[in-house]
Design an enzyme around this catalytic site. Structure first.
Site, mmCIF file in Angstrom:
data_model
loop_
_atom_site.group_PDB
_atom_site.id
_atom_site.type_symbol
_atom_site.label_atom_id
_atom_site.label_comp_id
_atom_site.label_asym_id
_atom_site.label_seq_id
_atom_site.Cartn_x
_atom_site.Cartn_y
_atom_site.Cartn_z
ATOM 1 N N GLY A 9 -67.206 7.750 -0.550
ATOM 2 C CA GLY A 9 -66.808 7.200 0.747
ATOM 3 C C GLY A 9 -65.786 8.083 1.449
ATOM 4 O O GLY A 9 -65.334 9.092 0.899
ATOM 5 N N GLN A 10 -65.397 7.669 2.669
ATOM 6 C CA GLN A 10 -64.485 8.543 3.429
ATOM 7 C C GLN A 10 -63.114 8.650 2.749
ATOM 8 O O GLN A 10 -62.537 9.737 2.692
ATOM 9 C CB GLN A 10 -64.361 8.119 4.896
ATOM 10 C CG GLN A 10 -63.973 6.691 5.169
ATOM 11 C CD GLN A 10 -63.653 6.446 6.655
ATOM 12 O OE1 GLN A 10 -63.503 7.383 7.436
ATOM 13 N NE2 GLN A 10 -63.541 5.197 7.046
ATOM 14 N N TYR A 60 -67.878 -2.562 -0.232
ATOM 15 C CA TYR A 60 -68.895 -2.870 0.776
ATOM 16 C C TYR A 60 -68.107 -2.994 2.082
ATOM 17 O O TYR A 60 -67.289 -3.900 2.235
ATOM 18 C CB TYR A 60 -69.576 -4.190 0.423
ATOM 19 C CG TYR A 60 -70.706 -4.574 1.347
ATOM 20 C CD1 TYR A 60 -72.028 -4.503 0.907
ATOM 21 C CD2 TYR A 60 -70.469 -5.017 2.648
ATOM 22 C CE1 TYR A 60 -73.081 -4.867 1.746
ATOM 23 C CE2 TYR A 60 -71.514 -5.361 3.490
ATOM 24 C CZ TYR A 60 -72.808 -5.287 3.033
ATOM 25 O OH TYR A 60 -73.852 -5.639 3.855
ATOM 26 N N ASP A 101 -56.770 -5.268 6.195
ATOM 27 C CA ASP A 101 -56.110 -6.126 7.190
ATOM 28 C C ASP A 101 -56.978 -7.347 7.532
ATOM 29 O O ASP A 101 -56.468 -8.348 8.021
ATOM 30 C CB ASP A 101 -55.820 -5.315 8.460
ATOM 31 C CG ASP A 101 -57.041 -4.596 9.029
ATOM 32 O OD1 ASP A 101 -57.998 -4.318 8.259
ATOM 33 O OD2 ASP A 101 -57.056 -4.301 10.239
ATOM 34 N N TYR A 124 -66.765 -10.360 5.027
ATOM 35 C CA TYR A 124 -66.117 -9.143 4.498
ATOM 36 C C TYR A 124 -64.679 -9.460 4.078
ATOM 37 O O TYR A 124 -64.284 -9.153 2.946
ATOM 38 C CB TYR A 124 -66.155 -8.033 5.551
ATOM 39 C CG TYR A 124 -65.285 -6.842 5.225
ATOM 40 C CD1 TYR A 124 -65.643 -5.932 4.223
ATOM 41 C CD2 TYR A 124 -64.086 -6.608 5.910
ATOM 42 C CE1 TYR A 124 -64.840 -4.838 3.927
ATOM 43 C CE2 TYR A 124 -63.280 -5.522 5.624
ATOM 44 C CZ TYR A 124 -63.654 -4.636 4.634
ATOM 45 O OH TYR A 124 -62.847 -3.564 4.341
HETATM 46 N N1 LIG Z 1 -63.077 1.644 6.922
HETATM 47 C C1 LIG Z 1 -62.100 0.862 7.380
HETATM 48 O O1 LIG Z 1 -61.835 0.776 8.588
HETATM 49 C C2 LIG Z 1 -61.252 0.099 6.405
HETATM 50 C C3 LIG Z 1 -60.238 -0.754 6.895
HETATM 51 C C4 LIG Z 1 -59.435 -1.452 5.983
HETATM 52 C C5 LIG Z 1 -59.641 -1.294 4.629
HETATM 53 N N2 LIG Z 1 -60.637 -0.496 4.179
HETATM 54 C C6 LIG Z 1 -60.833 -0.376 2.732
HETATM 55 O O2 LIG Z 1 -60.598 0.978 2.384
HETATM 56 C C7 LIG Z 1 -61.377 1.309 1.220
HETATM 57 C C8 LIG Z 1 -62.127 2.598 1.467
HETATM 58 O O3 LIG Z 1 -63.039 2.376 2.517
HETATM 59 P P1 LIG Z 1 -63.784 3.573 3.280
HETATM 60 O O4 LIG Z 1 -63.407 3.484 4.695
HETATM 61 O O5 LIG Z 1 -63.593 4.853 2.535
HETATM 62 O O6 LIG Z 1 -65.276 3.054 3.122
HETATM 63 P P2 LIG Z 1 -66.664 3.854 3.039
HETATM 64 O O7 LIG Z 1 -66.546 5.182 3.703
HETATM 65 O O8 LIG Z 1 -67.695 2.885 3.487
HETATM 66 O O9 LIG Z 1 -66.808 4.116 1.485
HETATM 67 C C9 LIG Z 1 -67.018 3.089 0.567
HETATM 68 C C10 LIG Z 1 -67.687 3.712 -0.631
HETATM 69 O O10 LIG Z 1 -67.827 2.697 -1.613
HETATM 70 C C11 LIG Z 1 -69.117 2.829 -2.174
HETATM 71 N N3 LIG Z 1 -69.532 1.565 -2.764
HETATM 72 C C12 LIG Z 1 -70.134 0.492 -2.174
HETATM 73 N N4 LIG Z 1 -70.396 -0.453 -3.086
HETATM 74 C C13 LIG Z 1 -69.973 0.032 -4.276
HETATM 75 C C14 LIG Z 1 -70.007 -0.455 -5.603
HETATM 76 N N5 LIG Z 1 -70.528 -1.663 -5.883
HETATM 77 N N6 LIG Z 1 -69.514 0.340 -6.595
HETATM 78 C C15 LIG Z 1 -68.992 1.547 -6.323
HETATM 79 N N7 LIG Z 1 -68.920 2.076 -5.095
HETATM 80 C C16 LIG Z 1 -69.412 1.314 -4.084
HETATM 81 C C17 LIG Z 1 -69.991 3.254 -1.020
HETATM 82 O O11 LIG Z 1 -71.195 3.817 -1.503
HETATM 83 P P3 LIG Z 1 -72.545 3.724 -0.623
HETATM 84 O O12 LIG Z 1 -72.261 4.545 0.613
HETATM 85 O O13 LIG Z 1 -73.557 4.292 -1.530
HETATM 86 O O14 LIG Z 1 -72.719 2.271 -0.311
HETATM 87 C C18 LIG Z 1 -69.093 4.260 -0.333
HETATM 88 O O15 LIG Z 1 -69.234 5.546 -0.885
HETATM 89 C C19 LIG Z 1 -62.253 0.086 0.956
HETATM 90 O O16 LIG Z 1 -61.650 -0.709 -0.020
HETATM 91 C C20 LIG Z 1 -62.239 -0.670 2.273
HETATM 92 O O17 LIG Z 1 -62.470 -2.043 2.094
HETATM 93 C C21 LIG Z 1 -61.436 0.226 5.026
#
Ligand SMILES: NC(=O)c1ccc[n+]([C@@H]2O[C@H](COP(=O)([O-])OP(=O)(O)OC[C@H]3O[C@@H](n4cnc5c(N)ncnc54)[C@H](OP(=O)(O)O)[C@@H]3O)[C@@H](O)[C@H]2O)c1
Length: 289
Positions: A9-10, A60, A101, A124
């Protein structure tokens, strides 16, 4: 050795890069390599890497899709952290987990502190809240870092969407009545590695913290900054028009205010994220310049 789950992921990609650039031993497993909701896969990854810290960057994250995909969202965001927590507790390894958040309902006028009551508005947020609870139950030596509006140069995010739209359209209509803190993956990765050092040195207060970019804006304010930053590089100057949430209906309700107060993390860990404007300009330059 730090073991990162969800490393595709990012945030996961940024943590690997940040650790490697500082010669911190790190290894990552993507969802395909180890699904956090698969106890055997988690166990195997821990046995192979023998880490002294685990970071869960997997989740997710499709906020709207989760409304009709509740089972999958809960599997990754609630069951997964419980499984990881139990595996880490059994192995005696501390766990850093990332939350959101969107566990708040946004009805509070000011910034949210860790002690404020959670009340997620959608699937979510509920799944992430359940993940926090499962992790607290499973593993004492945990850090839960709630963050918000995450963007970086890897993966999909709002900043990249705005850049794509700015290249194609003369007008962007963006919601101006939801406020929050845009957070760069650079700051989040930095904060996690900072906390990792404290954990290694035995100086950690485990628990739940907020860690977001410094400052607050709306999605419209964020989009305006992105468009301003790209204009001198691309010559594109689309109009960024403020709209209301009802003018941009989405399947999931989002909090009107999700500003996070990150001062407890700053006091405890001595780390503050950079101002969101500075990080936004940097990301645009990297992606477009
Ligand atoms: N993005 C936002 O704006 C935001 C805001 C607040 C908090 N967060 C939190 O920050 C964290 C990082 O998010 P991100 O922005 O980096 O999200 P992201 O780019 O969507 O990356 C999430 C990664 O988790 C993987 N994943 C999904 N289901 C999984 C599972 N069951 N086991 C292992 N890996 C799994 C995904 O793989 P696939 O691509 O193969 O599904 C993806 O590589 C997360 O906890 C998210 O909830 C994000």
């Amino acid at each position: 050795m730090i073991l990162v789950f969800g490393s595709g992921g990012q945030l996961g990609q940024e943590i690997l890069l940040a650790a490697r650039s500082r010669a911190i031993p790190v290894t990552g497993v993507t969802r395909a390599e180890a699904d956090v909701a698969d106890a055997a896969a988690v166990e195997a990854a821990l046995t192979a890497a023998r880490p002294n810290l685990v970071v869960n960057a997997g989740a997710y994250t499709k906020v709207d899709k989760a409304e009709t995909d509740e089972a999958e969202a809960f599997r990754a965001n609630a069951t997964g952290p419980g499984i990881l927590g139990r595996a880490c507790a059994a192995a005696g390894v501390p766990l850093v987990h990332v939350s959101t958040d969107y566990v708040f309902d946004g009805s509070q006028p000011g910034a949210y502190r860790e002690s404020d009551p959670i009340a997620p508005l959608g699937v979510y947020g509920r799944s992430k809240a359940a993940g926090e609870a499962a992790l607290r139950e499973a593993c004492d030596r945990h850090l839960i870092l709630r963050t918000s509006w995450v963007y970086g140069i890897h993966g999909a995010n709002f900043l990249k969407t705005m850049l794509r739209l700015a290249a194609d359209r003369d007008e962007l209509r963006v919601v101006a009545d939801q406020r929050g803190c845009p957070t760069s993956t650079l700051d989040l990765a930095d904060a996690i590695l900072h906390a990792a050092t404290r954990i290694r040195d035995g100086q950690t207060d485990f628990g739940t913290y907020h860690l977001a970019g410094q400052g607050v804006t709306t999605w419209h304010g964020f989009a305006s900054r992105i468009v301003e930053a790209q204009a001198p590089l691309t010559g594109r100057t689309p109009l960024v028009v403020p709209i209301t949430t009802p003018e941009y209906p989405t399947p999931a309700r989002r909090p009107a205010n999700s500003e996070l107060d990150s001062s407890l993390f700053a006091r405890t860990f001595g780390y503050t994220a950079k101002p969101w404007e500075e990080r936004t300009d940097e990301a645009v330059k990297t992606l477009v310049g």
